[in-house]
Design an enzyme around this catalytic site. Structure first.
Site, PDB file in Angstrom:
ATOM      1  N   VAL A 490       0.843  -1.293  -0.117  1.00 18.98           N
ATOM      2  CA  VAL A 490       0.120   0.069  -0.291  1.00 18.98           C
ATOM      3  C   VAL A 490       0.795   1.386  -0.080  1.00 18.98           C
ATOM      4  O   VAL A 490       0.607   2.067  -0.838  1.00 18.98           O
ATOM      5  CB  VAL A 490      -1.059   0.126   1.264  1.00 18.98           C
ATOM      6  CG1 VAL A 490      -1.718   1.408   1.369  1.00 18.98           C
ATOM      7  CG2 VAL A 490      -1.940  -1.134   1.263  1.00 18.98           C
ATOM      8  N   THR A 570       1.502   0.523   7.666  1.00 14.93           N
ATOM      9  CA  THR A 570       1.875  -0.796   8.102  1.00 14.93           C
ATOM     10  C   THR A 570       0.520  -1.199   8.760  1.00 14.93           C
ATOM     11  O   THR A 570      -0.630  -0.999   9.024  1.00 14.93           O
ATOM     12  CB  THR A 570       2.861  -0.644   9.249  1.00 14.93           C
ATOM     13  OG1 THR A 570       2.106   0.138  10.525  1.00 14.93           O
ATOM     14  CG2 THR A 570       4.024   0.335   8.672  1.00 14.93           C
ATOM     15  N   VAL A 624     -11.805   0.462   6.759  1.00 15.28           N
ATOM     16  CA  VAL A 624     -13.083  -0.320   6.526  1.00 15.28           C
ATOM     17  C   VAL A 624     -13.061  -0.174   4.910  1.00 15.28           C
ATOM     18  O   VAL A 624     -13.446   1.135   4.535  1.00 15.28           O
ATOM     19  CB  VAL A 624     -14.179   0.096   7.143  1.00 15.28           C
ATOM     20  CG1 VAL A 624     -15.450  -0.856   6.851  1.00 15.28           C
ATOM     21  CG2 VAL A 624     -14.120  -0.355   8.773  1.00 15.28           C
ATOM     22  N   ASP A 693     -10.149  -9.792  11.081  1.00 17.42           N
ATOM     23  CA  ASP A 693     -10.142  -8.573  10.227  1.00 17.42           C
ATOM     24  C   ASP A 693     -11.471  -7.947  10.040  1.00 17.42           C
ATOM     25  O   ASP A 693     -11.668  -7.015  10.222  1.00 17.42           O
ATOM     26  CB  ASP A 693      -9.437  -8.916   8.996  1.00 17.42           C
ATOM     27  CG  ASP A 693      -9.418  -7.517   8.053  1.00 17.42           C
ATOM     28  OD1 ASP A 693      -8.620  -6.823   8.594  1.00 17.42           O
ATOM     29  OD2 ASP A 693     -10.081  -7.790   7.126  1.00 17.42           O
ATOM     30  N   LYS A 697     -12.993  -4.418  11.910  1.00 19.55           N
ATOM     31  CA  LYS A 697     -13.809  -3.431  10.929  1.00 19.55           C
ATOM     32  C   LYS A 697     -15.105  -3.058  11.367  1.00 19.55           C
ATOM     33  O   LYS A 697     -15.538  -1.866  11.379  1.00 19.55           O
ATOM     34  CB  LYS A 697     -13.934  -4.005   9.486  1.00 19.55           C
ATOM     35  CG  LYS A 697     -12.604  -4.113   8.720  1.00 19.55           C
ATOM     36  CD  LYS A 697     -12.684  -4.750   7.491  1.00 19.55           C
ATOM     37  CE  LYS A 697     -11.430  -4.681   6.809  1.00 19.55           C
ATOM     38  NZ  LYS A 697     -11.397  -5.372   5.481  1.00 19.55           N
ATOM     39  N   GLY A 811      -7.376  -4.690  -2.030  1.00 17.38           N
ATOM     40  CA  GLY A 811      -6.097  -4.442  -3.247  1.00 17.38           C
ATOM     41  C   GLY A 811      -5.273  -3.114  -2.646  1.00 17.38           C
ATOM     42  O   GLY A 811      -5.716  -2.371  -1.933  1.00 17.38           O
TER      43      GLY A 811
END
Length: 830
Positions: A490, A570, A624, A693, A697, A811
Site C-alpha cells: 500500500v 503498516t 474499512v 479482520d 472493521k 487491494g
C-alpha cells in the site's frame, strides 16, 4: 539626480567592483555613490583592535590581511600603469590611510586599552579605504569625506544625527552647481557627461568635538538616505546582494518571493522586526521628503527589485510580509503597586534609554498591573539590572514583584497596510497558530493596524513562519508535509500516486505534497526540503538511518514541521502507539493501520480527543472498505443529526473472493490459495479466515456510529473450526483440504436453493456479530462479485430503504487511493 548605495558584498572583490562600475557609469544623470566597507572588513577591524587591546601581537597578522586584501583589489581593478597615470594616486592615498590605522592600533597595543572613541576611529577605515578605491575606479568620480558634513550629537550611548547641522553642511558641500559642474563650469564626464561623487557611508563626526563617530551597523544606508533627502534626489537606490524585500526569510521559507511594491511604513515595520534588507533609520529621511527607495541586486541588476513609496499597492493579500527577530527576551514588570500610578512607564523607558537598551515591543494589560517588554537577548540582563536600580524602593516595599526574564524566544510580525479595517486578520492569525500547536507568549498591535507582533518560543519560529506564510497565501502553493511509514504494497502504491499527482495538484489546486520522511521497520529517511520520489526506496536502503518507532517519533517531533501529516501504511501495533503523541503536537494522522481505531475503546477515545483539542485530523477511512467512502458517509449522517440504527456488511474482500471462487472445480483450499496469489489474503491466510479482520472493521464502524464496542463484545460464528488455526502455517496448509468436501456439499445445496454464502458483519443498536450467512437472489449481497465490499446502513432517516455503499474493498491500489484521498482532505482542496 540619484543617490546609489552599494553594500559590502557589492564591493567585496575586484569582480564586484567592476560590476558596480558598470552599473554606475550606465546612469544618465548626476549621481552620488555611497559605499560600505568591503564585506567582512568592519568585523575584521574590530577583531584586530581587540587583539591589540589584549596585547596580542596577532593583531599585526590581521592588519596585514586587511592591507593585502585592499591592495590586491586595487591593483586588480587598476593595474599599476593606470594608477601611475592618475592625477590623484589611490595607492598613495591607501598607504597614508593604512599607516594611520597602524599607528592607532600600535597605540592600542601599547596601552592595552580600547576606548569607544578609538574603536569608532578604527572601524571608520573600512569605508574610507573602499571609497578611495571605488572613486579611483569610476571614471571622473570625485571623493568626498562624509565626516565633513554628516554630524552627530551624543545622546546617552548613541550617536544621533543632527539633521539641522548636517543638512546645512550637505547643501553647502553639494550645491547643484558644485555637484554638476567642475571649477571651470563645465560638466564633468564619466563617458555620459554627468558627474559622479563617491562618499564613504557609515562614518560621521561629533558636532561638538569633531571626533569620528558612526551611524551604527548598516549605517551606510542611512548615509545615502540623509544625502538623498537633503539634496532632494529623484530616487534613492540601495544596491545589495538580495533581490529586495521578501515575503519572509528565504532561508526558512523556500518559496518566499520578492515584494515588488510596498510603502515606507511597511518597509519600516519589516526592517524593525528583522528583515535585514535595509537599515531601519534609512527610511525616515526618504519618507520625509517623499523620495522613492528602490532596493536592487548588484548581481542581478535586471531584476525589478522592491520599490518603496507612500502609495499603498492594493492587492488580494491582506499582509505584505512576515518578519522575525530570533534573539528575543521578555522582561515582565508586574505588581499591584503599578495600578493607577502615573509615570511608571516613563521611568521604565527612561532607565533603559540611559543604558542604550532598545525596546522593540511592548505589551500591557488594561489593568495596568503588568507590562512586558521585548529586548534583544544581549540586553536582557543589563536591562533588568537598570530596572531593579530604578525601582529599588518599590521592590523593597513589595509594590512591584521582582522582574521576570524569559529568554530563548522569538518575535514574529505580520505586516501590511492592507490589514487596515479588514476584519478577521487576527482571528486567522491565531487560528493558524492554534492548528500548528503554537502558543503566543506576548502580543502587540497598534491602532494603525499595519503590524501584529507576537512572541513565541524560538524552537517554533520556523514552523510559525511556514504556517503563516502558507495560511495568508503569500506562498505560491499550500504545502502539506508527509511522513510515510510502510513503503511496501500500500505504501509503495501511495508513493507512486503522490509522485504522479504532485505536478497536477500544484498546477490546478495550488497544493504541494512534500514527502519529508519515509520509513520501514528498521530504517528512516528524512529531509525537510522534500525527498525525490523517483528513487526514494533505493535511497532509503542505502542512506537511511537506523530506526525504531521511538526514534522515528523523536526525529519527527524534533523536525517540528508545519502542516505535517503522519501516514501509517503498516499493520504495526508499535507504530499505532505513536499516534497520540503526533496528534498532541498538531501532526495529523492518516492510518491504513486498523490497530488503533479497533483497539481498546479508551485509546480510541483518547485519539479522538487529542485530535479535537489540537485541531489535527485523525483519518482512517481505509480501515474499512479500502477506498470506499463508508466512514465519511457515516460521519456525515451523524453530524447532520441522523442516528445509525443498524449496519449489515460484507467487509472482507478476501472472504468474499473465496466464496465467489468456490466451484465444483475449485475447492475451499484452492480458493484460499488463489486469494493469496491475487494479493487479497495475508501471507498467513488464517488472519483473514479467523474473522479477526472483519471483527476489527465492525468495531470501528460501530464506534463511528456512536456505540461503545470492543472486539470482545462481538459474537463470532466462524466457518472454520479453531483447531485449524493452531500450529504453524505449514500445518494449516496440510490440514485445510480436509474441509473441501464439506464445503462443496454445502455449496451445491445452496446453489440448488438459489442461495450464496456471505461472511456478514452485523451491528444492531450496538449489538455486534460476525458469521456465515446464506443470502437469496433478492438480497443486495447476493450479486457481490470478486473481492468487493458492501454495507447497508439503516438510520432513522434511511429506515425503510437503507443506504447501500458497494465497490472494491481490497487491494493495494484502491487502499492507497483511499489513503491519498484522506491526505488530500486535510488540505481542504476541491
Amino acid at each position: 539626480m540619484r543617490v546609489m548605495k552599494f553594500g559590502g558584498t557589492s564591493v567585496g572583490s575586484a569582480t564586484t567592483i567592476l560590476q558596480v562600475k558598470k552599473i554606475v557609469e550606465a546612469v544618465d544623470e548626476p549621481v552620488i555613490v555611497v559605499v560600505s566597507a568591503f564585506g567582512g572588513i568592519t568585523d575584521q577591524l574590530l577583531t584586530t583592535a581587540r587583539f591589540a587591546a589584549r596585547g596580542d601581537i596577532a593583531y599585526e597578522q590581521e592588519l596585514d590581511l586587511i592591507e593585502q586584501r585592499h591592495r590586491e583589489v586595487l591593483e586588480t581593478v587598476l593595474p599599476k600603469y593606470v594608477i601611475a597615470g592618475l592625477t590623484c594616486n589611490p595607492l598613495q592615498g591607501m598607504t597614508i590611510l593604512l599607516d594611520e590605522l597602524k599607528n592607532i592600533l600600535k597605540g592600542v597595543f601599547l596601552v592595552k586599552e580600547l576606548s569607544q572613541k578609538t574603536s569608532d576611529s578604527v572601524v571608520s577605515y573600512g569605508e574610507r579605504l573602499s571609497s578611495l578605491i571605488l572613486a579611483a575606479v569610476l571614471d571622473g568620480a570625485r571623493l568626498f569625506d562624509a565626516r565633513a558634513f554628516i554630524q552627530t550629537d551624543r545622546q546617552f550611548t548613541k550617536h544621533i544625527v543632527d539633521f539641522k547641522a548636517t543638512n546645512a553642511l550637505i547643501e553647502q558641500t553639494f550645491g547643484d552647481s558644485r555637484l554638476r559642474r567642475n571649477d571651470t563650469g563645465r560638466l564633468r564626464g564619466n563617458g555620459t557627461g554627468h558627474d559622479i561623487v563617491v562618499v564613504p557611508g557609515f562614518i560621521a563626526s561629533d558636532k561638538n568635538t569633531g571626533d569620528i563617530t558612526n551611524l551604527g551597523r548598516g549605517g551606510s544606508d542611512y548615509t545615502a538616505s540623509i544625502l538623498a533627502a537633503a539634496l532632494h534626489a529623484r530616487i534613492l537606490e540601495i544596491w545589495t546582494d538580495v533581490d529586495g524585500f521578501m515575503t519572509a526569510d528565504p532561508r526558512v521559507i523556500t518559496n518566499a518571493y520578492v515584494i515588488e511594491k510596498m510603502t515606507y511604513v511597511e518597509a519600516m515595520e519589516l526592517s524593525n522586526f528583522g528583515a535585514k534588507v535595509i537599515y531601519p533609520p534609512t527610511i525616515y529621511p526618504a519618507y520625509h521628503e517623499n523620495i522613492p527607495i528602490l532596493i536592487k541586486n548588484t548581481f542581478k541588476p535586471d531584476a525589478p527589485g522592491t520599490y518603496i513609496t507612500r502609495d499603498n499597492h492594493k492587492d488580494d493579500k491582506p499582509i505584505r510580509g512576515i518578519s522575525s527577530i530570533n534573539d528575543t527576551s521578555l522582561i515582565t514588570v508586574q505588581g499591584l503597586g503599578m495600578v493607577g500610578v502615573i509615570g511608571v512607564n516613563y521611568r521604565i523607558f527612561k532607565a533603559l534609554s540611559k543604558i542604550g537598551v532598545s525596546v522593540f515591543m511592548v505589551s500591557q494589560t488594561a489593568s495596568e498591573n503588568t507590562s512586558t517588554l521585548a529586548v534583544r537577548d544581549a540586553d536582557a540582563d543589563l536591562a533588568v539590572e537598570a530596572l531593579r536600580k530604578e525601582f529599588e524602593q518599590e521592590l523593597r516595599q513589595g509594590e512591584i514583584n521582582d522582574f521576570k526574564v524569559e529568554k530563548g524566544l522569538a518575535t514574529v510580525a505580520i505586516v501590511g497596510e492592507n490589514m487596515k479595517h479588514v476584519p478577521g486578520i487576527a482571528g486567522k492569525l491565531f487560528a493558524t497558530l492554534g492548528r500548528s500547536g503554537i502558543s503566543t507568549i506576548a502580543l502587540a498591535q497598534s491602532a494603525s493596524e499595519t503590524n501584529i507582533s507576537f512572541v513565541i518560543k524560538s524552537e517554533y519560529l520556523r514552523k510559525t513562519l511556514n504556517s503563516l506564510h502558507d495560511s495568508f497565501f503569500l506562498s505560491e502553493y499550500q504545502v502539506l508535509n508527509i511522513f510515510l511509514v510502510g513503503v511496501r504494497t500500500v505504501g509503495g502504491q501511495l508513493l507512486e500516486t503522490i509522485r504522479r499527482q504532485q505536478k497536477p495538484l500544484m498546477e490546478h489546486n495550488g497544493l504541494k505534497l512534500n514527502v519529508v520522511g519515509i520509513a520501514r521497520k528498521n530504517k528512516m529517511l528524512l529531509d525537510r526540503n522534500g525527498i525525490n520520489l523517483e528513487n526514494c526506496i533505493a535511497k532509503l536502503d542505502t542512506e537511511g538511518l537506523e530506526s525504531t518507532p521511538q526514534k522515528l517519533q523523536e526525529a519527527i517531533l524534533q523536525m517540528n514541521i508545519f502542516n505535517s501529516v503522519f501516514v501509517d501504511c503498516t499493520a504495526s501495533a508499535e507504530v499505532a502507539e505513536l499516534y497520540e503523541a503526533f496528534l498532541s503536537h498538531n501532526i495529523s494522522v492518516v492510518a491504513a493501520n486498523k490497530v488503533a481505531a479497533s483497539g481498546a475503546y479508551k485509546n480510541y477515545c483518547n485519539l479522538k480527543e487529542a485530535a479535537r483539542k489540537t485541531g489535527a485530523k485523525y483519518l482512517f477511512e481505509t480501515n474499512v472498505g479500502a477506498g470506499l467512502p463508508i466512514i465519511n458517509t457515516m460521519n456525515a449522517l451523524t453530524n447532520s443529526g441522523d442516528k445509525i440504527l443498524k449496519l449489515e456488511a460484507v467487509l472482507s474482500g478476501t472472504l468474499n473472493f473465496i466464496f465467489n471462487t468456490l466451484s465444483a472445480d475449485i475447492p475451499l483450499s484452492k480458493a484460499i490459495q488463489l486469494a493469496q496469489e491475487a494479493g487479497f489474503a495475508e501471507p498467513d491466510p488464517r488472519l483473514d479466515l479467523n474473522g479477526t479482520d472483519v471483527i476489527r472493521k465492525l468495531v470501528i464502524l460501530s464506534r463511528e456510529a456512536g456505540y461503545e464496542v470492543n472486539q470482545s463484545d462481538v459474537e463470532k460464528n466462524l466457518f472454520i473450526p479453531d483447531k485449524y488455526f493452531e500450529g504453524s502455517t505449514d500445518n494449516f496448509w496440510q490440514k485445510i483440504s480436509e474441509l473441501d468436501a464439506g464445503f462443496e456439499t454445502k455449496r451445491q445445496t445452496l446453489a440448488a436453493e438459489g442461495k450464496k454464502s456471505r461472511f456478514v458483519a452485523v451491528m444492531d443498536n450496538g449489538k455486534c456479530s460476525v458469521g456465515l450467512q446464506s443470502v437469496t437472489a433478492t438480497h443486495p449481497f447476493y450479486e457481490l462479485e470478486g473481492s468487493n465490499n458492501i454495507i447497508m446502513i439503516t438510520t432513522e432517516r434511511y429506515y425503510e430503504y437503507p443506504m447501500i455503499i458497494k465497490g472494491y474493498g481490497a487491494g493495494a491500489a484502491v487502499t492507497a487511493a483511499g489513503v491519498f484521498s484522506d491526505i488530500i482532505s486535510i488540505a481542504n482542496i476541491r
